[in-house]
Design a protein around this motif. Sequence first.
Motif: not given
Lengths: 333, 276
Positions: B169-170, B172-175
């Motif tokens: 998730d983390i 993906e959050a950056a993406r």
Amino acid sequence: MGSIQLKSVRKSFGAVNVINGVDLDIKNGEFAVFVGPSGCGKSTLLRLIAGLEDVTSGEVLIDGKDATTVGPSKRGLAMVFQSYALYPHMSVRGNIAFALKMAGEKADVIEQKVRKAAGTLNLTDYLDRKPRQLSGGQRQRVAIGRAIVREPKAFLFDEPLSNLDAALRVQMRVEIGELHNVLKTTMIYVTHDQVEAMTMADKIVVLDRGSVAQVGSPLDLYNRPNGLFVAGFIGSPTMNMIRGAPAEKRGAATIGIRPEHADISTTAGEWPAKVRLAEHLGSDTFVHADAEGIGALTLRLEGEAPLKPDQRIFVTPREANLHKFDKEGRRIN
Amino acid sequence: MAMKQSVGKRAGVTILAWVVAFLIFFPILWTFLTSFKSELDAIAMPPKFLFFNWTLENYAEVQQRSNYLHYAFNSIVLSIGANVVGLLIAVPAAWSMAFAPTKRTKDVLMWMLSTKMMPAVGVLVPIYLLFRDLHLLDSLWGIGLVLMLLNLPILIWMLYTYFKEIPVDILEAARMDGASLLNEILYVLTPMAVPGIASTMLLAIILSWNEAFWTLNLATSNAAPLTAFIASYSAPEGFFWAKLSAASTLAIAPILILGWFSQKQLVRGLTFGAVK
């Protein structure tokens, strides 16, 4: 601007079809909620819009432009994750500023925008803390702050409140609703909680096993569900579904009656029944009864109703509020 | 009663642990003690444990006969350099295996591990010939390359296990926050994985420092690390145990000290993934 369109979007993981051809049109500024039981594909659909998953076929259009093959970092959308997904090694300030840094904004502009977002979300006193030093609600706010600071075309929320306790959930629900009123940015919100869907949405998209079951405003879905699935899913307590003679008499395979759409009398009525349990909530009374030849019914009466277990009652449905469904479960009235 | 029993049991386990630890440590201790003996004391029968004439003459002679610093410098350059380069390859490799796996990822991981099961001597001749023709024999670049490739499977495996523990998730959050792949690895993944990367590096540096087979076969003087320095004392004249011990002590001291100060990190590095 932030309109989002899906055209015959499909997604399979190996041989498993998770999304079976979804067409959807979300207008700029709309608050759309994807709702459905777990495993219906609502989160996958959101991830397809985000670009975190590739579509197997079909098109994703953002502001009318084909974004199907555009990576998540280039779609201009912001996402709030169920797990918050904060960067644990960065302060609250660092978390909120990250997207702006990636976009190459100047330091003073970043600081100004971070302060503004923190102010909106009551995070100003916590800017130098690390995520692990925050409570669940504060972490959720940081996650939202990280999203709003970018001024995205649309916000994507993936069950953002499911890790919070009940009181905080109601409070954050209101805050997100207010945020939408202020920002007027498109929001897509995924939840399995139909109460969240009913209270927040302009438009609800009910998903069932990878397909759209129905799209409409909360009251549309409540008043005119197009099939048994939506009828059973929207509304709490759930709609009473009655098959057999009472349905045939009205020319349907199944009739549905919401708990509040029936009258109860102790002397006369259409369906004789026996009270199993009466739940007194003060504002309402939920009556669970067994009707002869029909089965269990849940009824809702306004205010206090002096009913006791094993008491005999008569239930009469209000014809105008009846929902009729055919053999395949489609609405026919 | 139960209390007493458990105290007895604990005492037993503690004694056993000390015995095992002493057995493992004994060769190092013996080497250390021998390095302060005269050559005669070193081969005395029965062996002299503590009561002999303590002397520093072995260290003095070792210093005179060979340039310790030259070998130590090579050891440092090789073990750190090879693993820094290895890390630059291993981080992206472990990223792709942990976060963008394909059907073949498990096979690739197993294949990499299998290379560690092959006896090194099996490929000595082809590698030696390659090195001779490419003029890499006795060069820091050549030895560094071999050490890097030798440790690469371990680096990737350890980082892979560590990365698997980081919630996707983390990343993906950056993406979603607009980070490119490079920025995602640089600003989000790497800082979160620092403890894992540090213990991985530490272990790899120790392995490289101690690596003797390839360093002895492919380097003679220019690029020779401390392993060659030790080996030079078992040379033609026969064994001079006291001097050999002094050289060994000098060679292992730096890595022993490094290991001592970082044992917490090391234990964590060796056991992560085992306990969630």
